[in-house]
Design an enzyme around this catalytic site. Structure first.
Site, mmCIF file in Angstrom:
data_model
loop_
_atom_site.group_PDB
_atom_site.id
_atom_site.type_symbol
_atom_site.label_atom_id
_atom_site.label_comp_id
_atom_site.label_asym_id
_atom_site.label_seq_id
_atom_site.Cartn_x
_atom_site.Cartn_y
_atom_site.Cartn_z
ATOM 1 N N GLY A 190 0.878 -1.159 0.000
ATOM 2 C CA GLY A 190 0.000 0.000 0.000
ATOM 3 C C GLY A 190 0.909 1.200 0.000
ATOM 4 N N CYS A 191 0.402 2.317 -0.424
ATOM 5 C CA CYS A 191 1.211 3.524 -0.505
ATOM 6 C C CYS A 191 1.449 4.076 0.895
ATOM 7 C CB CYS A 191 0.457 4.512 -1.372
ATOM 8 S SG CYS A 191 1.360 5.937 -1.882
ATOM 9 N N GLN A 192 0.448 3.927 1.757
ATOM 10 C CA GLN A 192 0.487 4.558 3.078
ATOM 11 C C GLN A 192 0.996 3.631 4.166
ATOM 12 O OE1 GLN A 192 -0.312 7.701 3.926
ATOM 13 N NE2 GLN A 192 -1.160 8.447 2.021
#
Lengths: 417, 143
Positions: free
Chosen positions: B50-52
């Site tokens: 995930g990016c976060q």
């Protein structure tokens, strides 16, 4: 509160403190709390004047530009070209022919990489860029490097978030064909010494592109005295609409560059045997442009021009100092990017918490911040962190916003740690 | 308990909270209590990007049922993982593949599954269902 009144060219300027009133979104709520907007480095909010200009354009001024013989089209064209003039004045460009409208800074960089890069860079040439760059100023060069067998040389960042200028000097050589850095780092807020970077690059005969995406909202840009060859920025990061941006380039270089995209507007005559191209700036503006974006961008420039750039910088400095002091007082909080020469961006981590968790709790409290790697993965890697929480402030923020942020971080910390 | 019985139980538990803070305090608490995934499984192979926030997921089969172990570097994500594991781990492959995870919406955590959050949770649910589907196929082939 002391009201600072700036003087610019003999005229009284509006005090920056009064700007907040002009941004309707700042009167709204998020999750039941008055909105605290601290993500302007991602995209700024828009003043009423810009919103109205777009509305007026579609209500009474809309027609395609540069084509119609009828009055409405002529008026739309005038509006469009007045904006180009306003941009040229805003960045002190010698000629409005040097102002190319693009979708944003990203497209401006891609245009230079694909047109200038393909035409004038050769196998073995080196492109120098920095560890502070946004992915937008890395990937277009990687694509070009792969295609043309070039190599990328990276200026390292020091612990405080500033560029290592000694290392930069060592990277420069007769092989350096192009140097590109951001004016201001989006992740840390570092203001780079672009004048010196440009000067040194020019001594090697290299072309220079400055990514000004983060700089245009903070006040004055002067491409004439900077001495670079290209400067790019985005409208939406400087109070204007999304989808419009500017590539400024030196006229002689733009003239020498081949067109990038083909289509209407950019041609002079077309036959199946041979097509001749339009003159600057239209050579690089294929297809019907983002007219309302251009109109809105002019309004944003007009709006910013009511203030003395020195006042904007002074106000943002006050916000930055207040934010730095408030956040530093929170136990376990570490600011990434501590150089003195930075703009109103505070990137931080709180020991024992993940940026994502902090961002979620702050959101619940009505506070909009950015979390993650900020499209600068190589930079995050350098610091050995997964990302940061980033609060970025603009002229419409105030001390209360910062106080709410600090309270929010304290609260989040109590919940998470 | 079936998947839906477990979901209803969670919805019941969450109905006791008066505000978001109590809810998040509980989720954070669940996140902290979630057994840590063994280090050997905290590798790229088990990572859902995930990016976060990052998520690691491991599934294994026992007596025709699928069990999950998972982890994340963000504690709120871990808390939501704990809920997903509570609902899906130890269930029959077929039931997992066909599950409708309505509890997420009902307890007001749907926002965490939006693609803009990019926290790895949406992919994690997809992977959990794939494991269910994969095992179901495997069992069918053995019949």
């Amino acid at each position: 509160m002391k009201v600072a009144t700036g003087k610019k060219a003999g005229f009284d300027c509006r005090p920056v403190e009064s700007a907040r009133e002009d941004f309707p979104i700042l009167k709204t709520e998020m999750n039941g709390h008055p909105l605290v907007f601290l993500d302007s480095a991602a995209s700024s909010q828009k003043p009423q004047a810009v919103i109205e200009a777009i509305n007026t354009y579609y209500t009474t001024q809309n027609a395609n530009v540069h084509r119609g013989v009828y009055t409405l089209s002529q008026q739309a064209t005038d509006l469009f070209e007045e904006s180009r003039l306003a941009v040229a004045r805003f960045i002190n460009a010698p000629s409005e022919k040097e102002v190319i409208f693009v979708r944003g800074a990203t497209e401006g960089i891609n245009l230079v990489a694909q047109s200038y890069g393909r035409a004038f860079l050769n196998a073995g040439d080196e492109i120098v860029l920095s560890e502070l760059e946004h992915h937008s100023n890395i990937v277009p060069w990687q694509i070009l490097a792969e295609e043309k067998n070039l190599s990328l040389k990276i200026i390292p960042v020091r612990e405080d978030g500033s560029l290592d200028m000694d290392a930069y000097k060592k990277l420069l050589s007769s092989k350096t064909a192009l140097v590109t850095v951001n004016h201001i780092s989006n992740a840390l807020g570092t203001i780079n010494p672009v004048e010196e970077i440009t000067k040194l690059a020019k001594e090697c005969g290299a072309a220079v592109l400055i990514d000004g995406a983060q700089a245009s909202i903070h006040g004055s840009i002067d491409v004439a005295s900077l001495g670079a060859d290209f400067y790019v920025f985005s409208g939406h990061k400087m109070l204007g609409p999304t989808g419009i941006g500017v590539l400024w380039g030196r006229e002689d270089i733009l003239e020498a560059m081949p067109p990038w995209q083909g289509g209407g507007e950019m041609i002079q005559s077309v036959s199946f045997e041979k097509t001749t191209y339009n003159e600057l700036p239209f050579k690089f503006e294929a297809g019907t442009p983002h007219i309302e974006g251009v109109v809105g961008l002019k309004k944003a420039i007009d709006y910013l021009s009511q203030f003395d750039p020195a006042d904007i910088i002074h106000w943002e400095r006050k916000l930055l100092n207040h934010c730095t002091a408030k956040l530093t007082a929170i136990p376990g909080l570490r600011i990434i990017g501590t150089t003195q020469n930075k703009t109103s961006v505070v990137s931080f981590l709180v020991e024992g918490t993940h940026p994502y968790d902090l961002g979620i709790i702050l959101d619940k409290l009505g506070i909009a911040v950015r979390t993650g790697h900020h499209c600068t993965q190589p930079l995050m890697e350098k610091y050995g962190i997964p990302g940061t929480v980033r609060a970025s402030m603009a002229l419409y923020n105030n001390k209360e916003d910062i106080d709410r942020l600090a309270e929010g971080v304290e609260k989040a910390r109590n919940m998470l740690v | 308990m079936s998947i839906n019985e477990k979901q209803d139980q969670i919805i019941d538990d969450f109905s006791l909270f008066d505000d978001w803070m109590q809810k998040y305090d509980y989720i954070i608490d669940l996140g902290k209590k979630l057994p840590i995934i063994e280090q050997e499984y905290k590798t790229e192979d088990y990572q859902i990007k995930g990016c976060q926030s990052r998520v690691w997921l491991r599934a294994y089969e026992q007596d025709g049922k699928v069990f999950f172990k998972a982890d994340s570097d963000a504690v709120i994500t871990r808390g939501i993982i704990a809920l997903l594991i509570e609902v899906l781990s130890g269930q029959k492959a077929d039931d997992i593949a066909n599950s409708d995870l309505y509890f997420i919406d009902r307890i007001g955590l749907k926002e965490h599954l939006s693609p803009t959050r990019s926290n790895g949770l949406t992919s994690m649910i997809k992977h959990m269902k794939y494991y269910g589907l994969g095992l179901k196929k495997k069992l069918e082939n053995h019949e």
